[in-house]
Design a protein around this motif. Structure first.
Motif: not given
Length: 161
Positions: A117-129
């Motif tokens: 999970l990437e930390r972005r703007d105080g939250g977390y993002v799970l990138t799936v492709d």
């Protein structure tokens, strides 16, 4: 009659062949990508929930698809520490579903994920492709062990399939 069949087959196969070629997803490779990135990542595993109606569709009809579809989601499970997956993790995250041309990633709500999970703007993002991205659905104990081994500084080489 045979000429017509050969001609029909030639016409059917005569168009451009479209295929997406990806290496099999590998936890060690994903770990190294996250560790080498400028962005900050954490590793967590747990049940991913979200509204599947928000997923982009995959089809071969030429159309304009967004490269990224951001979907509100939740990951409930444990975050990885030096001693294992032993820190409670229950957070709203963003699922970043990416498309490569006509191919779009997919995910199934309620599935267990090993996510970087990437930390972005105080939250977390799970990138799936379409080739996997930063998430591994239905992780095996060996996959979880490999993530821990990488974090602890052990061998972080691609596992054989």
């Amino acid at each position: 009659m045979i000429r017509a069949a050969v001609l029909a087959l030639g016409c059917a196969l005569g168009g451009p062949a479209l295929a997406l070629s990806c290496l099999p997803p590998d936890v060690a490779e994903t770990y190294r990508r996250a560790a080498e990135a400028e962005e900050t990542y954490i590793v967590a595993q747990g049940r991913l929930t979200f509204d599947p109606a928000r997923l982009p569709s995959t089809d071969m009809i030429p159309q304009q698809k967004p490269a990224h579809t951001l979907i509100p989601a939740r990951l409930t499970g444990q975050a990885l520490t030096k001693s294992g997956f032993d820190q409670a993790f229950d957070r709203a995250i963003t699922l970043d579903v990416q498309c490569f041309g006509p191919w779009c990633a997919s995910a199934v709500p309620g599935t267990e994920y090993l996510g970087f999970l990437e930390r972005r703007d105080g939250g977390y993002v799970l990138t799936v492709d379409p080739c996997g991205g930063m998430g591994h659905p239905d992780p095996t104990p060996a996959m979880l062990d490999k993530a821990l081994e990488c974090l602890q500084g052990g061998s972080c080489m691609r596992t054989r399939r």
